[in-house]
Write a protein that holds these residues in place. Structure first.
Motif, PDB file in Angstrom:
ATOM      1  N   PRO A   1     -88.763  -6.097 116.530  1.00  0.00           N
ATOM      2  CA  PRO A   1     -88.477  -6.936 115.331  1.00  0.00           C
ATOM      3  C   PRO A   1     -87.936  -8.154 115.203  1.00  0.00           C
ATOM      4  CG  PRO A   1     -87.661  -4.523 115.292  1.00  0.00           C
ATOM      5  CD  PRO A   1     -88.177  -4.832 116.863  1.00  0.00           C
ATOM      6  N   THR A   2     -87.275  -8.631 116.685  1.00  0.00           N
ATOM      7  CA  THR A   2     -86.707  -9.860 116.562  1.00  0.00           C
ATOM      8  C   THR A   2     -87.598 -11.012 116.530  1.00  0.00           C
ATOM      9  OG1 THR A   2     -86.806  -9.981 119.051  1.00  0.00           O
ATOM     10  CG2 THR A   2     -84.893  -9.113 117.791  1.00  0.00           C
ATOM     11  N   LEU A   3     -89.079 -10.705 116.843  1.00  0.00           N
ATOM     12  CA  LEU A   3     -90.053 -11.673 116.801  1.00  0.00           C
ATOM     13  C   LEU A   3     -90.767 -12.199 115.082  1.00  0.00           C
ATOM     14  CD1 LEU A   3     -92.215 -10.590 119.563  1.00  0.00           C
ATOM     15  CD2 LEU A   3     -90.833 -12.527 119.710  1.00  0.00           C
ATOM     16  N   GLY A   4     -89.917 -11.089 114.431  1.00  0.00           N
ATOM     17  CA  GLY A   4     -90.332 -11.281 112.857  1.00  0.00           C
ATOM     18  C   GLY A   4     -91.585 -10.736 112.228  1.00  0.00           C
ATOM     19  N   THR A   5     -91.971 -11.483 111.076  1.00  0.00           N
ATOM     20  CA  THR A   5     -93.148 -10.898 110.686  1.00  0.00           C
ATOM     21  C   THR A   5     -94.411 -11.848 110.840  1.00  0.00           C
ATOM     22  OG1 THR A   5     -92.556 -11.368 108.478  1.00  0.00           O
ATOM     23  CG2 THR A   5     -92.097  -9.167 109.120  1.00  0.00           C
ATOM     24  N   GLU A   6     -95.363 -11.304 110.392  1.00  0.00           N
ATOM     25  CA  GLU A   6     -96.945 -12.329 110.247  1.00  0.00           C
ATOM     26  C   GLU A   6     -96.714 -13.113 108.891  1.00  0.00           C
ATOM     27  OE1 GLU A   6     -98.931 -12.945 112.462  1.00  0.00           O
ATOM     28  OE2 GLU A   6     -98.778 -10.992 113.800  1.00  0.00           O
ATOM     29  N   ALA A   7     -97.154 -14.149 108.839  1.00  0.00           N
ATOM     30  CA  ALA A   7     -97.254 -14.802 107.587  1.00  0.00           C
ATOM     31  C   ALA A   7     -98.048 -14.407 106.374  1.00  0.00           C
ATOM     32  CB  ALA A   7     -97.688 -16.260 108.026  1.00  0.00           C
ATOM     33  N   GLY A   8     -97.790 -14.407 105.376  1.00  0.00           N
ATOM     34  CA  GLY A   8     -98.587 -13.853 104.230  1.00  0.00           C
ATOM     35  C   GLY A   8     -98.106 -12.716 103.905  1.00  0.00           C
ATOM     36  N   THR A   9     -98.906 -11.967 103.026  1.00  0.00           N
ATOM     37  CA  THR A   9     -98.776 -10.580 102.624  1.00  0.00           C
ATOM     38  C   THR A   9     -99.659  -9.704 103.573  1.00  0.00           C
ATOM     39  OG1 THR A   9    -100.743 -10.639 101.320  1.00  0.00           O
ATOM     40  CG2 THR A   9     -98.588 -11.139 100.018  1.00  0.00           C
ATOM     41  N   PRO A  10     -99.322  -8.284 103.490  1.00  0.00           N
ATOM     42  CA  PRO A  10    -100.203  -7.497 104.303  1.00  0.00           C
ATOM     43  C   PRO A  10    -101.831  -7.758 104.041  1.00  0.00           C
ATOM     44  CG  PRO A  10     -98.259  -6.455 103.766  1.00  0.00           C
ATOM     45  CD  PRO A  10     -98.239  -7.638 102.885  1.00  0.00           C
ATOM     46  N   GLU A  11    -102.013  -7.802 102.774  1.00  0.00           N
ATOM     47  CA  GLU A  11    -103.454  -7.937 102.295  1.00  0.00           C
ATOM     48  C   GLU A  11    -104.003  -9.155 102.978  1.00  0.00           C
ATOM     49  OE1 GLU A  11    -101.975  -6.621  98.106  1.00  0.00           O
ATOM     50  OE2 GLU A  11    -100.986  -7.181  99.935  1.00  0.00           O
ATOM     51  N   GLU A  12    -103.406 -10.444 102.797  1.00  0.00           N
ATOM     52  CA  GLU A  12    -103.786 -11.256 103.313  1.00  0.00           C
ATOM     53  C   GLU A  12    -103.959 -11.348 104.891  1.00  0.00           C
ATOM     54  OE1 GLU A  12    -101.827 -14.662 100.000  1.00  0.00           O
ATOM     55  OE2 GLU A  12    -100.706 -13.888 102.024  1.00  0.00           O
ATOM     56  N   TYR A  13    -103.004 -11.059 105.476  1.00  0.00           N
ATOM     57  CA  TYR A  13    -102.958 -10.938 106.883  1.00  0.00           C
ATOM     58  C   TYR A  13    -104.012  -9.967 107.280  1.00  0.00           C
ATOM     59  CZ  TYR A  13    -102.178  -9.540 111.854  1.00  0.00           C
ATOM     60  OH  TYR A  13    -102.146  -9.224 113.051  1.00  0.00           O
ATOM     61  N   PHE A  14    -104.264  -8.827 106.984  1.00  0.00           N
ATOM     62  CA  PHE A  14    -105.342  -7.995 107.296  1.00  0.00           C
ATOM     63  C   PHE A  14    -106.772  -8.495 107.032  1.00  0.00           C
ATOM     64  CE2 PHE A  14    -102.128  -4.689 107.873  1.00  0.00           C
ATOM     65  CZ  PHE A  14    -101.850  -4.503 108.951  1.00  0.00           C
ATOM     66  N   SER A  15    -106.892  -9.044 105.962  1.00  0.00           N
ATOM     67  CA  SER A  15    -108.108  -9.663 105.284  1.00  0.00           C
ATOM     68  C   SER A  15    -108.535 -10.689 106.395  1.00  0.00           C
ATOM     69  CB  SER A  15    -107.981 -10.151 103.969  1.00  0.00           C
ATOM     70  OG  SER A  15    -109.313 -10.673 103.582  1.00  0.00           O
ATOM     71  N   GLY A  16    -107.680 -11.689 106.887  1.00  0.00           N
ATOM     72  CA  GLY A  16    -107.835 -12.703 107.681  1.00  0.00           C
ATOM     73  C   GLY A  16    -108.282 -12.072 109.238  1.00  0.00           C
TER      74      GLY A  16
END
Length: 193
Positions: free
Chosen positions: A143-158
């Motif tokens: 978890p120290t690496l943080g999260t992906e940019a955008g919402t889950p929908e945006e991330y997975f759609s991309g």
């Protein structure tokens, strides 16, 4: 009618089935996030990742089926296909493309593969009740690496768009790679191509 993903892989219908499955799971994820059903959202996120990775494996299997004496389905992966090309001293544009996207800690496909593995041990989604937000962990096991940019929908759609492009490119490059493989195999003593 034109081929929807631009491939000429012998198993293209299965590749399309996996991509469609991932998109269906993304729709379930959207609805679960809208209705704040965390368990369903997490399950759908895992399913998106699973189906996305399976579509890449299915495309590799289609590529494998085009090669002389294809590997059994259970042995199809990037490493085993690379070993086949190395054995006949041939280059593979398909596998070079995958190398680029599977570069450790840099390639988008490497991170997705990491999420697929980690999803058995840690949640993919980070729910922050204080900020009323949801995000996708970059690496659920770290978890120290943080999260992906955008919402889950945006991330997975991309991600699904990238996989769609990757599968198209595998289909486009496959025939040329098969010809290269056959020519290289013919040059090997005692090899049948």
């Amino acid at each position: 009618m034109a081929d929807p993903i631009g491939t000429r892989l012998p198993n293209e219908s299965h590749v399309l089935l996996r991509l469609s499955g991932a998109r269906e799971q993304l729709a379930i994820l959207r609805e679960a996030l809208r209705t704040q059903r965390q368990v369903v959202a997490e399950a759908a996120a895992c399913a998106v990742v699973d189906q996305a990775m399976k579509s890449v494996t299915a495309a590799l299997h289609g590529f494998n089926l085009l090669l002389p004496q294809p590997l059994p389905a259970e042995r199809v992966n990037w490493r085993n296909l690379r070993a086949r090309f190395v054995a006949v001293q041939a280059e593979s544009a398909v596998l070079d493309l995958l190398d680029e996207h599977l570069r450790p800690r840099a390639g988008w496909l490497w991170w997705l593969e990491r999420k697929e593995h980690a999803s058995a041990f840690a949640p993919l989604l980070r729910f922050d009740p204080d900020a009323s937000s949801v995000a996708v962990w970059r690496d659920p096991l770290d978890p120290t690496l943080g999260t992906e940019a955008g919402t889950p929908e945006e991330y997975f759609s991309g991600i699904l768009d990238r996989i769609d492009d990757l599968v198209r490119e595998i289909g486009r490059l496959a025939r040329r790679d098969v010809d290269t493989f056959r020519q290289a195999a013919r040059r090997q003593p005692g090899r049948i191509a």
